[in-house]
Design a protein around this motif. Structure first.
Motif, mmCIF file in Angstrom:
data_model
loop_
_atom_site.group_PDB
_atom_site.id
_atom_site.type_symbol
_atom_site.label_atom_id
_atom_site.label_comp_id
_atom_site.label_asym_id
_atom_site.label_seq_id
_atom_site.Cartn_x
_atom_site.Cartn_y
_atom_site.Cartn_z
ATOM 1 N N THR A 156 -18.112 -19.023 31.254
ATOM 2 C CA THR A 156 -18.304 -18.243 30.034
ATOM 3 C C THR A 156 -16.961 -17.741 29.479
ATOM 4 N N THR A 157 -16.905 -17.640 28.177
ATOM 5 C CA THR A 157 -15.669 -17.164 27.541
ATOM 6 C C THR A 157 -15.955 -15.848 26.816
ATOM 7 N N ASP A 158 -14.914 -15.252 26.264
ATOM 8 C CA ASP A 158 -15.051 -14.046 25.451
ATOM 9 C C ASP A 158 -15.695 -12.873 26.186
ATOM 10 N N ILE A 159 -15.245 -12.655 27.432
ATOM 11 C CA ILE A 159 -15.762 -11.517 28.206
ATOM 12 C C ILE A 159 -15.496 -10.213 27.436
ATOM 13 N N GLY A 160 -16.510 -9.389 27.360
ATOM 14 C CA GLY A 160 -16.342 -8.092 26.705
ATOM 15 C C GLY A 160 -16.382 -8.170 25.190
ATOM 16 N N THR A 193 -44.894 -0.525 13.975
ATOM 17 C CA THR A 193 -44.295 -1.822 14.330
ATOM 18 C C THR A 193 -42.781 -1.693 14.590
ATOM 19 N N VAL A 194 -42.365 -2.295 15.698
ATOM 20 C CA VAL A 194 -40.939 -2.258 16.051
ATOM 21 C C VAL A 194 -40.454 -3.682 16.326
ATOM 22 N N ASP A 195 -39.147 -3.863 16.366
ATOM 23 C CA ASP A 195 -38.549 -5.144 16.726
ATOM 24 C C ASP A 195 -37.551 -4.921 17.863
ATOM 25 N N ILE A 196 -37.315 -5.994 18.607
ATOM 26 C CA ILE A 196 -36.320 -5.896 19.692
ATOM 27 C C ILE A 196 -35.029 -6.560 19.208
ATOM 28 N N ILE A 197 -33.964 -5.788 19.168
ATOM 29 C CA ILE A 197 -32.649 -6.341 18.785
ATOM 30 C C ILE A 197 -31.901 -6.616 20.088
ATOM 31 N N THR A 198 -31.349 -7.811 20.212
ATOM 32 C CA THR A 198 -30.605 -8.135 21.436
ATOM 33 C C THR A 198 -29.156 -8.473 21.099
ATOM 34 N N VAL A 199 -28.256 -7.775 21.774
ATOM 35 C CA VAL A 199 -26.829 -8.018 21.561
ATOM 36 C C VAL A 199 -26.336 -8.847 22.741
ATOM 37 N N ILE A 200 -25.702 -9.974 22.443
ATOM 38 C CA ILE A 200 -25.211 -10.848 23.512
ATOM 39 C C ILE A 200 -23.714 -10.603 23.695
ATOM 40 N N CYS A 201 -23.374 -10.160 24.894
ATOM 41 C CA CYS A 201 -21.963 -9.891 25.197
ATOM 42 C C CYS A 201 -21.736 -10.162 26.678
ATOM 43 N N PRO A 202 -20.991 -11.227 27.013
ATOM 44 C CA PRO A 202 -20.745 -11.488 28.437
ATOM 45 C C PRO A 202 -19.903 -10.377 29.068
ATOM 46 N N GLY A 203 -20.204 -10.079 30.313
ATOM 47 C CA GLY A 203 -19.434 -9.056 31.030
ATOM 48 C C GLY A 203 -19.693 -7.657 30.525
ATOM 49 N N LEU A 204 -20.917 -7.408 30.098
ATOM 50 C CA LEU A 204 -21.256 -6.097 29.539
ATOM 51 C C LEU A 204 -21.068 -4.983 30.569
ATOM 52 N N LYS A 205 -21.390 -5.286 31.821
ATOM 53 C CA LYS A 205 -21.332 -4.228 32.846
ATOM 54 C C LYS A 205 -19.900 -3.730 33.063
ATOM 55 N N THR A 206 -18.947 -4.646 32.967
ATOM 56 C CA THR A 206 -17.560 -4.217 33.183
ATOM 57 C C THR A 206 -16.904 -3.771 31.864
ATOM 58 N N ASN A 207 -17.623 -3.896 30.779
ATOM 59 C CA ASN A 207 -17.085 -3.478 29.471
ATOM 60 C C ASN A 207 -18.069 -2.573 28.729
ATOM 61 N N PRO A 208 -18.450 -1.453 29.351
ATOM 62 C CA PRO A 208 -19.489 -0.607 28.743
ATOM 63 C C PRO A 208 -19.093 -0.034 27.389
ATOM 64 N N ILE A 209 -17.806 -0.119 27.054
ATOM 65 C CA ILE A 209 -17.351 0.386 25.752
ATOM 66 C C ILE A 209 -18.103 -0.317 24.604
ATOM 67 N N VAL A 210 -18.492 -1.564 24.862
ATOM 68 C CA VAL A 210 -19.210 -2.330 23.835
ATOM 69 C C VAL A 210 -20.524 -1.618 23.478
ATOM 70 N N ILE A 211 -21.152 -1.043 24.497
ATOM 71 C CA ILE A 211 -22.433 -0.359 24.246
ATOM 72 C C ILE A 211 -22.184 0.828 23.306
ATOM 73 N N ALA A 212 -21.113 1.559 23.597
ATOM 74 C CA ALA A 212 -20.794 2.712 22.754
ATOM 75 C C ALA A 212 -20.526 2.248 21.326
ATOM 76 N N GLN A 213 -19.825 1.125 21.182
ATOM 77 C CA GLN A 213 -19.520 0.615 19.824
ATOM 78 C C GLN A 213 -20.808 0.273 19.075
ATOM 79 N N VAL A 214 -21.735 -0.372 19.778
ATOM 80 C CA VAL A 214 -23.001 -0.765 19.134
ATOM 81 C C VAL A 214 -23.774 0.493 18.722
ATOM 82 N N LEU A 215 -23.852 1.444 19.648
ATOM 83 C CA LEU A 215 -24.630 2.649 19.344
ATOM 84 C C LEU A 215 -24.007 3.427 18.184
#
Ligand code: ADP
Ligand code: ASP
Ligand code: MG
Length: 477
Positions: free
Chosen positions: A316-320, A411-433
């Motif tokens: 996989t490429t583009d970790i984080g 009615t709700v929808d599920i949004i899924t964000v794909i980001c490899p290495g999410l666990k080691t780059n939790p900053i991505v979660i903060a950015q999304v939120l």
């Protein structure tokens, strides 16, 4: 030693064409050209085709309306399908004998369709078995035209109905293949054709029980057909030809700025497919991963563009970095809560057992740490069934008021964000939120941790488009 005519050939490539890729004369011509060019380079080629675009919907609607006493839909559908298929034959097939044979075949299949709908109307009932016989007709029509068109272009080809090859259980509309039987059929039916230099053109979407009753693999299931055949043929590659240039960073119909993702791991694409990226059927990836079959997704209308190559999870490429965002639509969030809902009651285990028993697919579950509430998105079509099941399995707790409430959201929808290495780059979660918050959108539930490549958010349906858009902005940054 002479090679047996049933021996599976080496280095087989399976190419699958989607509905839009065979949906017009121009599309069919482009598909034929790609098949011929590929065959000139690859000895062993098997093609899988979907029905022409819109056909499966028309067929299903006709059968459903017939069961309700309305025969007009099927009459109209038969006229439309005759016209579209005949136009293709007129344009693509020059040989008068083949032209006539093909028209007769199409007329016969469409007359079977009209008769079936008539029978369904008289019975006033549509059985799952009858529905599969009707809905698979689109592939049976298309396969004949595509095979004849490839032959007309100078390459030996043969239309093959997958009911002869993909042997499944009798779970109509969602049948599962028996790979042992299917592999044996691949050897018996497809290997001899390949060994004679013929391109087998196989119907997608459908299979049959060992007794020969037609089944289907689920909507969009032709991708799955390609993977099943690839495993049965011990093929080395599957190329999915569709109407977009590979898997993109979002559905381009919703986000026009979406870009092709050149490399995507099997894990990433599986999460995308499972959570709504229609470009690939969710079940089509695993058979290829398990059997080290290379998968590519390419554009029938721009065949020279590279599209997407699926790669091993370790490559996989583009970790984080966020690679894509998808949405799965049409859910209700069900929340079970109560102060008395503690550990000893085993509530989650019983609810899960209920899901399994009812055959309901629940894609995520969120539990509060105090175990006083549990919530999960349920597809709208399953909500009534799930509520009934919950009231049954939790009857005692509800009567004791240990469970105080079963809430159903809008009615709700599920949004899924794909980001490899999410666990080691939790900053991505903060950015999304932050991004979602900056648009004033409220997240109704969030799930993260089960997969290292994805984050799921649940938002009200009216916020879906805006959520996708603002998360996608993070990709381009
Ligand atoms: P086919 O008939 O070729 O199987 P589908 O309609 O099943 O094609 O899938 C292709 C469609 O998937 C595209 O036209 C696109 O609108 C949709 N799609 C949804 N999400 C994505 C994505 N992330 N990347 C590419 N296409 C997507
Ligand atoms: N024709 C089927 C459908 O519309 C299968 C497919 O297109 O993959 O669901
Ligand atoms: Mg599809």
């Amino acid at each position: 030693m002479e090679k047996s005519k049933d021996a599976l050939p080496q280095n087989t490539l399976v190419m699958k064409y989607g509905g839009t890729s065979v949906g017009t004369i121009a599309a069919m011509q482009s598909a034929v050209q790609i098949i011929c060019e590929t065959k000139a380079e690859r000895e062993n080629l098997v093609v899988v085709t979907s029905a022409i675009s819109g056909a499966t919907n028309l067929l299903i609607q006709s059968a459903t309306d017939a069961a309700e006493g309305n025969g007009l839909t099927s009459e109209k559908a038969a006229r439309e399908l005759t016209l579209r298929h005949h136009e293709m034959i007129d344009k693509l097939i020059q040989d008068p004998n083949k032209w006539l044979q093909l028209k007769m075949d199409i007329n016969r299949l469409l007359s079977d369709f009209t008769n079936l709908c008539q029978a369904i109307k008289i019975l006033g009932e549509l059985s799952p078995r009858a529905l599969d016989t009707v809905s698979s007709l689109g592939e049976r029509l298309a396969v004949r035209i595509l095979a004849a068109a490839v032959e007309s272009a100078g390459f030996p080809a043969k239309a093959v109905e997958a009911s002869q090859i993909i042997i499944t259980d009798d779970c109509f509309q969602n049948a599962a293949p028996d790979m042992k039987l299917t592999t044996a059929r691949c050897e018996k039916v497809l290997a001899p054709l390949l060994n004679e230099g013929i391109v087998p053109i196989v119907t997608g979407f459908m299979g049959a029980t060992p007794d020969g009753v037609i089944t289907t693999l689920g909507r969009g299931g032709s991708d799955y057909s390609a993977s099943i055949l690839a495993v049965g043929l011990r093929a080395t590659e599957v190329w999915i030809w569709t109407d977009v240039t590979g898997v993109m960073s979002a559905d381009p119909r919703i986000i026009p700025q979406a870009k092709t993702i050149p490399y995507l791991s099997y894990k990433e694409v599986s999460e995308m497919a499972f959570y709504g990226a229609k470009v690939l059927h969710p079940k089509s990836v695993k058979p290829c991963v398990d059997n080290q079959i290379i998968m590519r997704i390419c554009n029938t209308f721009y065949p020279k563009k590279a599209g997407t190559l699926l790669v091993d999870n370790s490559r996989t490429t583009d970790i984080g970095k966020i690679k894509a965002v998808t949405s799965a639509n049409g859910y209700k969030l069900i929340t079970v809560s109560g102060a008395g809902m503690d550990n000893g009651m085993n509530v989650s285990a019983r609810i899960f057992a209920g899901f399994v028993e009812d055959g309901v697919n629940v894609s995520m579950v969120i539990e509060s740490s105090s175990e006083q509430s549990l919530c999960f998105p349920v597809a709208i079509k399953d909500v009534n069934r799930v509520i009934k099941m919950l009231n049954q399995v939790l009857e005692k707790e509800i009567s004791r008021k240990d469970i105080e409430e079963i809430q159903i959201s809008d009615t709700v929808d599920i949004i899924t964000v794909i980001c490899p290495g999410l666990k080691t780059n939790p900053i991505v979660i903060a950015q999304v939120l932050n991004q979602i918050d900056s648009k004033g959108i409220r997240i109704k539930a969030l799930s993260y941790g089960a997969s290292d490549v994805s984050l799921n958010l649940i938002v009200a349906s009216e916020n879906t488009k805006e959520s996708l858009k603002c998360i996608h902005e993070l990709i381009s940054q």
